[in-house]
Motif scaffolding. Sequence first.
Motif, PDB file in Angstrom:
ATOM      1  N   ALA A  76       0.831  -1.209   0.000  1.00  0.00           N
ATOM      2  CA  ALA A  76       0.000   0.000   0.000  1.00  0.00           C
ATOM      3  C   ALA A  76       0.865   1.259   0.000  1.00  0.00           C
ATOM      4  O   ALA A  76       0.563   2.229  -0.693  1.00  0.00           O
ATOM      5  N   ARG A  80       1.094   3.827  -3.473  1.00  0.00           N
ATOM      6  CA  ARG A  80       0.126   4.896  -3.219  1.00  0.00           C
ATOM      7  C   ARG A  80       0.321   6.020  -4.237  1.00  0.00           C
ATOM      8  O   ARG A  80       1.351   6.127  -4.906  1.00  0.00           O
ATOM      9  N   THR A  81      -0.687   6.881  -4.321  1.00  0.00           N
ATOM     10  CA  THR A  81      -0.703   7.957  -5.315  1.00  0.00           C
ATOM     11  C   THR A  81       0.540   8.827  -5.253  1.00  0.00           C
ATOM     12  O   THR A  81       1.144   9.166  -6.279  1.00  0.00           O
ATOM     13  N   GLU A 188     -12.028   7.730  -6.323  1.00  0.00           N
ATOM     14  CA  GLU A 188     -11.124   8.292  -5.318  1.00  0.00           C
ATOM     15  C   GLU A 188     -11.949   8.839  -4.170  1.00  0.00           C
ATOM     16  O   GLU A 188     -12.914   9.579  -4.370  1.00  0.00           O
ATOM     17  N   GLY A 205      -7.601   8.328  -1.350  1.00  0.00           N
ATOM     18  CA  GLY A 205      -7.194   6.986  -1.742  1.00  0.00           C
ATOM     19  C   GLY A 205      -8.224   6.350  -2.641  1.00  0.00           C
ATOM     20  O   GLY A 205      -9.334   6.872  -2.804  1.00  0.00           O
ATOM     21  N   SER A 210      -7.569   3.005   2.352  1.00  0.00           N
ATOM     22  CA  SER A 210      -6.323   3.700   2.035  1.00  0.00           C
ATOM     23  C   SER A 210      -6.455   5.200   2.297  1.00  0.00           C
ATOM     24  O   SER A 210      -5.491   5.857   2.716  1.00  0.00           O
ATOM     25  N   GLU A 214      -4.131   7.411   4.866  1.00  0.00           N
ATOM     26  CA  GLU A 214      -3.451   8.636   4.464  1.00  0.00           C
ATOM     27  C   GLU A 214      -3.858   9.806   5.365  1.00  0.00           C
ATOM     28  O   GLU A 214      -3.018  10.656   5.713  1.00  0.00           O
TER      29      GLU A 214
END
Length: 227
Positions: A76, A80-81, A188, A205, A210, A214
């Motif tokens: 993860a 992640r972004t 998202e 996320g 997620s 964050e």
Amino acid sequence: MHEELEAILDIQFHNPNLLTLALTHRSYIYEAAGEGRSSNERLEFLGDSILALISADFLYRTFPDLAEGELTDARAVLVRTETLANFARDINLSNFLLMGKGEQHSGGGQRVLASAFEALLGAIYLDQGLDAVQTFLLKRLEPLAHTIVRNRLFKDNKSLFQELAQAHDGITPSYRLVNQEGPSHNREFTIEVLLGEQVAGRGQGRNKQSAEQEAARQALLSRGWIS
């Protein structure tokens, strides 16, 4: 344009149209210049699955001592972004994206860059196969993965924030959904973590879990509990 990016990637596409498609953001389609074109969203969907496979395979083979939950948490962090956007910046991907004027003005946010990077993975896969994607991707994933595992950076942010918030403030954090957008396969979520009525952090996320992680990470950073 293709030649310059291909030189950076060290990949020469057999079908340059795939590379063009990977670089085409949906905002470009909505303006006259993109009329009749397709966006990179389908390639992004494919690239996301390829990224998940390659990262899971690498972590499984490289870190035999990690438990299943630790592997999940490490992956993860790895995909992640924010991480993918940094990969995109490393290859100057924003210089080659086809975007509408609004996105061009903003320079393309983290989400746009991360999505384009995943679309690029999908394009490489369709053009040259899985081995080519692995070669391209592992150069970037491998050093980061070792840093994440060595420093235990995959520790669950929600659990850590709850533990510290209870110790420092005597409050158990709560989470609320602020926004969700995008198609069902590429949604998202934006979530805030609260201490009482106070917003302590906000995160985004591709799923609620997620986004909560964050938000907790941002709260930990803002309070100086992690660096």
